[in-house]
Structure formats: C-alpha cells, structure tokens
Design an enzyme around this catalytic site. Structure first.
Site, PDB file in Angstrom:
ATOM      1  N   GLY A 139       0.799  -1.302  -0.088  1.00  0.00           N
ATOM      2  CA  GLY A 139       0.159   0.147  -0.061  1.00  0.00           C
ATOM      3  C   GLY A 139       1.002   1.042  -0.027  1.00  0.00           C
ATOM      4  O   GLY A 139       2.220   1.222   0.422  1.00  0.00           O
ATOM      5  N   TYR A 140       0.438   2.321  -0.594  1.00  0.00           N
ATOM      6  CA  TYR A 140       1.070   3.379  -0.688  1.00  0.00           C
ATOM      7  C   TYR A 140       0.618   4.741   0.371  1.00  0.00           C
ATOM      8  O   TYR A 140      -0.462   5.048   0.685  1.00  0.00           O
ATOM      9  CB  TYR A 140       0.936   4.052  -2.191  1.00  0.00           C
ATOM     10  CG  TYR A 140       1.388   3.331  -3.096  1.00  0.00           C
ATOM     11  CD1 TYR A 140       2.865   3.305  -3.624  1.00  0.00           C
ATOM     12  CD2 TYR A 140       0.538   1.890  -3.879  1.00  0.00           C
ATOM     13  CE1 TYR A 140       3.300   2.140  -4.581  1.00  0.00           C
ATOM     14  CE2 TYR A 140       1.062   1.261  -4.765  1.00  0.00           C
ATOM     15  CZ  TYR A 140       2.433   1.271  -4.850  1.00  0.00           C
ATOM     16  OH  TYR A 140       2.931   0.248  -5.888  1.00  0.00           O
TER      17      TYR A 140
END
Lengths: 155, 155
Positions: free
Chosen positions: A28-29
């Site tokens: 995930g960013y």
C-alpha cells in the site's frame, strides 16, 4: 538500476499450482500518486518493508528498509484506498521458465495476472505463451500494481 | 489532539545553560511541502522516529513509530534540503516555568528560539518574558520548524 525484460498476461484459466511456491503479498502507498515522493509499505509472508522512491524521471532513487510487523501495522491504515493485496505463486513452466502468477484479493479480486521474465528482448518477442495464459497486457499501464492500487481493475 | 498554548521568542542573549537538559534533535521531511501526506524522520539523542501526518485541515491523523538507527539512516539522505538540526535545552526560569531553547545548527545556524508553555490563554497574554528573551515571534509562521526546513531562516 535493474532492468527487467518481462511480459505480462491475463490468466485464461488457473494452472495446477500444487508445485508452486505461494506468498501472501500486500502493499500500500502512504503517498498519493501526484506526490513528489513514493513511500510504499509491503508485506511478503512474514517480512515487512518500507520502500521510498524519489521523484525524477530519468533516475529514481530507491531506498528500502526491512521493518517490524508493529511498525508496518502503525502506518498501514494510512494506505486505505491505495492498496494491492494478492497471493503470488511462483512456479516453473514446462519449458523451464519461471512464472509469477498474481491472484488479486480484496477490491481487485478476481483479477489474475502472470509474468514471465526474459534475458533478451528478442527472446521476449519470440515467446509463445502456454495456453492457460490470456491476453498480453505488457504494454497496458492500467495493469501496473501502482495504478490499480488507486484506480482499481481496468474496465 | 493536543492543544498547546505556547509563546515563542527570539533569543537576545543565551542564559546560563549549566542547569539545563540538552538533547540533540534532527528532523527531516521525506515528503515535499505540497504533498498530500507528511512523513518526518526525527532523531532525539539516541531515539529515532518516523511520523506520518495525514492530509486534511480540520483533523490530521498522526501516526508515529520508533525506528532503529539503521532504518533512520536508510531514509535520512532523502530529507536533504528539508532538514532542521538543533540542540534543545530544557530548563527552568526563576518563576518556575519550563523553557525550551533551540539552538539551530547547519543551514539554520545561528538562529535561536525559545518557547514557554502556559495553561491558559490569559496566562500567556499576561506573561512578561525574562530579559534574555528577544522579539515575540509566536504568530510568525516563518519561524515554524517545518517552514524553516525548506525556506531557511526568515530574512
């Protein structure tokens, strides 16, 4: 910088995965796509990583540190809406080549993609995929993990 | 959310610091000021932290994890041009109040700032600073650490 020569395909039907290695991957960013820096959290089985990719187009600095599960969980909630979760199966094709098959979970299910790596571009171009492979999406940027993290499965 | 009532001043001349606690602090931003998320690395003596502040104006999520010196050093180079390094002296004034005096290093030297915290706004307004304090810069956003990290010492 590592240069990879790969082709990426949809999956027409799942092969026999009994001989493949399975890893659970979620990434995930922490940053948004338009931010100047990219910070990515990644779990692969019981290992956790934080990776930074600097801005710039020609040369992008990449720095990665292994982190603890506690550190991962502290920041993971902030990746909501920018995640890719998948099972990755690594196996061997009859011709000896290694494939990486991603079975996407969560918002991206039931998408499946398979990648094969080559030594040369000529080899990549000449390659005839097995019949369980589907359409070639190598050049379709919509199938990049980073794009799908925010935009979802291509329509 | 913690609300702090503080006043911040320049320092006209350094007090006797022999009774003060000294900490070495360096902090730097992995993200640029216009990015949607703020990620800050911070060292205070021999402790290291990564702090994320989410976007949003009314409510900004804050998440912090202690990290190792190795993890800190992996990412620290990417804060170049967005750093604040200082010695922080925490001491007591004759009236019993605690002050925090920051002696900035590196690009921000020789700036010095001192802060005093209050319980109420009335108390803050009525406060008469000791004569070693300089101009009151409480309302001057140019003196925020985050602003100085990229913009330097106010002209």
């Amino acid at each position: 910088m590592s240069t990879e020569i790969e082709r990426k395909f949809l999956v027409a039907k799942l092969p026999d995965l009994s001989g493949a290695d399975k890893a659970v991957v979620r990434q995930g960013y922490l940053t948004a796509p338009d931010d100047s820096t990219e910070l990515r959290l990644r779990q692969k089985n019981d290992k956790f990583f934080l990776t930074l990719k600097g801005g710039g187009t020609m040369v992008r600095v990449e720095r990665e540190a292994e982190i603890s599960s506690e550190q991962f969980e502290t920041f993971w909630p902030e990746t909501a809406g920018r995640r890719v979760e998948k099972e990755r199966y690594t196996g061997q094709l009859p011709d000896g080549r290694v494939y990486e098959l991603d079975v996407f979970l969560g918002d991206l299910a039931p998408l499946r993609l398979v990648e094969v790596e080559f030594q040369t571009e000529a080899e990549a171009s000449a390659y005839t995929p097995p019949d369980w492979f589907g359409a070639d999406v190598t050049a379709d940027k919509r199938y990049k993990n980073k794009t799908m993290a925010t935009s979802g499965v291509p329509a």
